[in-house]
Design an enzyme around this catalytic site. Structure first.
Site, short mmCIF file in Angstrom:
data_model
loop_
_atom_site.label_atom_id
_atom_site.label_comp_id
_atom_site.label_asym_id
_atom_site.label_seq_id
_atom_site.Cartn_x
_atom_site.Cartn_y
_atom_site.Cartn_z
N GLY A 150 0.89 -1.24 0.03
CA GLY A 150 0.21 0.02 -0.05
C GLY A 150 0.73 1.26 0.08
O GLY A 150 2.03 1.04 -0.38
N HIS A 156 0.58 -3.57 -9.03
CA HIS A 156 2.05 -3.50 -8.28
C HIS A 156 1.92 -2.75 -6.89
O HIS A 156 2.85 -2.67 -6.05
CB HIS A 156 3.24 -3.34 -9.00
CG HIS A 156 3.50 -1.95 -8.97
ND1 HIS A 156 2.60 -0.99 -9.41
CD2 HIS A 156 4.63 -1.29 -8.68
CE1 HIS A 156 3.25 0.25 -8.98
NE2 HIS A 156 4.42 0.08 -8.90
#
Length: 472
Positions: free
Chosen positions: A367, A391
């Site tokens: 994140g 990604h």
């Protein structure tokens, strides 16, 4: 249901397949489609797609998968990215998050990590006894045995087996192209983090109930403390990009190749310059996986200083999200590029490393600072997208814009500074890393929902940050 998260966008030069929920799709900058149209002008392309974290990059958007047949195909340094081999690594520890609930202890751990892991951009790594030529030629197999500590206990060994690839084969003559100063600078940077969005993060694991069996087979448990690492090929990969990019740009001008974007570089795979680039790219992939391994080695040493010799840190997985290589799909050979895209193979796929053939391998999705990261596993539906998923969260604003629009108080609040749940950061001033605040990124939960909704992958675990080490 899947249609809500997938669209085919017809552009003048071809079709780009977009995997994103409606809100994310509507928020996309028109420039991502301009870039897609340019990318689709590279000859003989058979497929191109965007993941939901897509955003504008140099020559090509981050979040791109682009595919050619290996025969008659092309390679594009722009669709690999400048930080070749940049990727993720996760290690599982034998600690529970409750053992890290003391903020002072988390600060002690962060300080110990800094002792072993240089964070300054021009700092020298602590691995002068490692020969760089062995690293770029042999990957993890080029390291001295002392840096593979679990190699002495085969039943627990994960360093060489729980990785996307431990060694990339290349024509070693290509390495002779680099001057001595590149070797020297790259050797100094082995085992260093770099700046920007690279990090080491201590996280706590929350297992998804419907994937509890897989998580158990992977050695994960609720509340487990894990270490997530994001870094790449440092000066070595940068030198490959710069050197080959310059040569390819000259070749393209001489041969009349190109698109409306002069920064979009490409060449036929059979061209001598393309072959040079591919070999040097593979050397950078070797460097990148070793660099992340050595960062993990440094964190392991710090953990032993803080928690004693009973502290364990085994490799869950290491994978890349900036690269190109040959893959077989439905019995046919393709040359697949992923720029800011992660490969996520389902259970039973033959390309899974041996330990993960039964379950599928972990797909590691970070994140932003202050938000959760995810560990996923590929789903059969991923075949439609060449098994590519997101990604990360993906930027929504530039670094300069973030510094203008986001306040230190907002950033501090997102890190829960001053509370028992504070996400401890190694930087003395949050101002120095304000451009990496969560407000600079898309909502990672929306990104993950799009990937799951499109049938590309499943969530195995959600990982919440407890402490983060950033480069300076």
């Amino acid at each position: 249901m899947i249609e809500q998260f997938y669209r085919q966008v017809q552009l003048p030069s071809g079709v780009v397949h977009v995997y994103a929920g409606e809100d994310l799709f509507k928020s996309l900058d028109y420039k991502v489609f301009e870039m897609a149209n340019n990318n689709l002008q590279i000859p003989n392309q058979v497929y191109m797609s965007y993941t939901p974290d897509v955003h504008v990059g140099v020559g090509t958007c981050i979040g791109t998968t682009a595919v050619w047949n290996t025969s008659g195909g092309y390679v594009s340094p722009s669709i690999v990215g400048s930080d070749i081999g940049c990727g993720m690594r996760v290690h599982l520890t034998n600690l529970h998050k409750d053992e890290l609930k003391d903020v002072k202890l988390r600060r002690k751990l962060v300080k110990a990590i800094e002792k072993y892991l240089p964070i300054e951009d021009h700092a020298r790594g602590h691995f002068s006894d490692i020969r760089l030529e062995h690293v770029v030629k042999k990957g993890l197999h080029g390291l001295p045995k002392k840096y593979i500590p679990d190699g002495y206990t085969p039943r627990k060994a994960t360093s060489l087996t729980h990785v996307e690839r431990s060694k990339f084969h290349l024509d070693e003559e290509a390495l002779d192209l680099f001057p001595e100063q590149v070797w020297h600078r790259s050797h100094r940077q082995l085992g260093t983090l770099g700046n920007g969005n690279h990090f080491v993060e201590i996280q706590s694991v929350e297992i998804a109930e419907e994937r509890r069996e897989i998580a158990g087979k992977w050695g994960m448990f609720d509340g487990q403390a894990a270490v997530m690492i994001h870094s790449g090929s440092r000066a070595w990969g940068g030198s490959v990009s710069q050197y080959c990019g310059s040569l390819l740009a000259k070749m393209m001008r001489a041969e009349g190749l190109g698109t409306a974007d002069p920064k979009l570089l490409f060449a036929p795979l059979e061209h001598p310059l393309a072959r040079k680039y591919v070999n040097l790219m593979y050397s950078a992939l070797n460097y990148a996986v070793v660099n992340r391994h050595l960062i993990a080695y440094a964190v392991r040493e710090a953990g032993k200083d803080v928690f004693g010799h009973k502290f364990e840190m085994t490799t869950l997985y290491d994978l890349m999200h900036n690269y190109a290589w040959e893959e077989e799909h439905e019995g046919q050979s393709f040359f697949v590029h992923r720029k800011g895209a992660t490969r996520a193979l389902p259970p039973g796929h033959p390309d899974n490393p041996e330990p993960y053939v039964e379950t599928g391998h972990p797909a590691l999705i970070p994140g932003s600072m202050g938000t959760a990261s995810y560990i996923m596993v590929g789903a059969p539906g991923g075949r439609d997208n060449f098994y590519s998923i997101c990604h990360g969260a993906g930027r929504i604003r530039s670094r300069s814009a973030t510094k203008k629009l986001v306040t230190l108080n907002e950033f501090s609040s997102s890190l829960k500074v001053g509370t028992d749940e504070e996400i401890v950061v190694n930087q003395k001033s949050l101002e120095s890393i304000l451009d990496e605040s969560p407000q600079a990124y898309k909502d990672v939960d929306q990104i993950i929902d799009s990937v799951v909704g499109a049938g590309l992958a499943h969530v195995v675990a959600k990982c919440k940050p407890m402490a983060t080490v950033k480069g300076a």
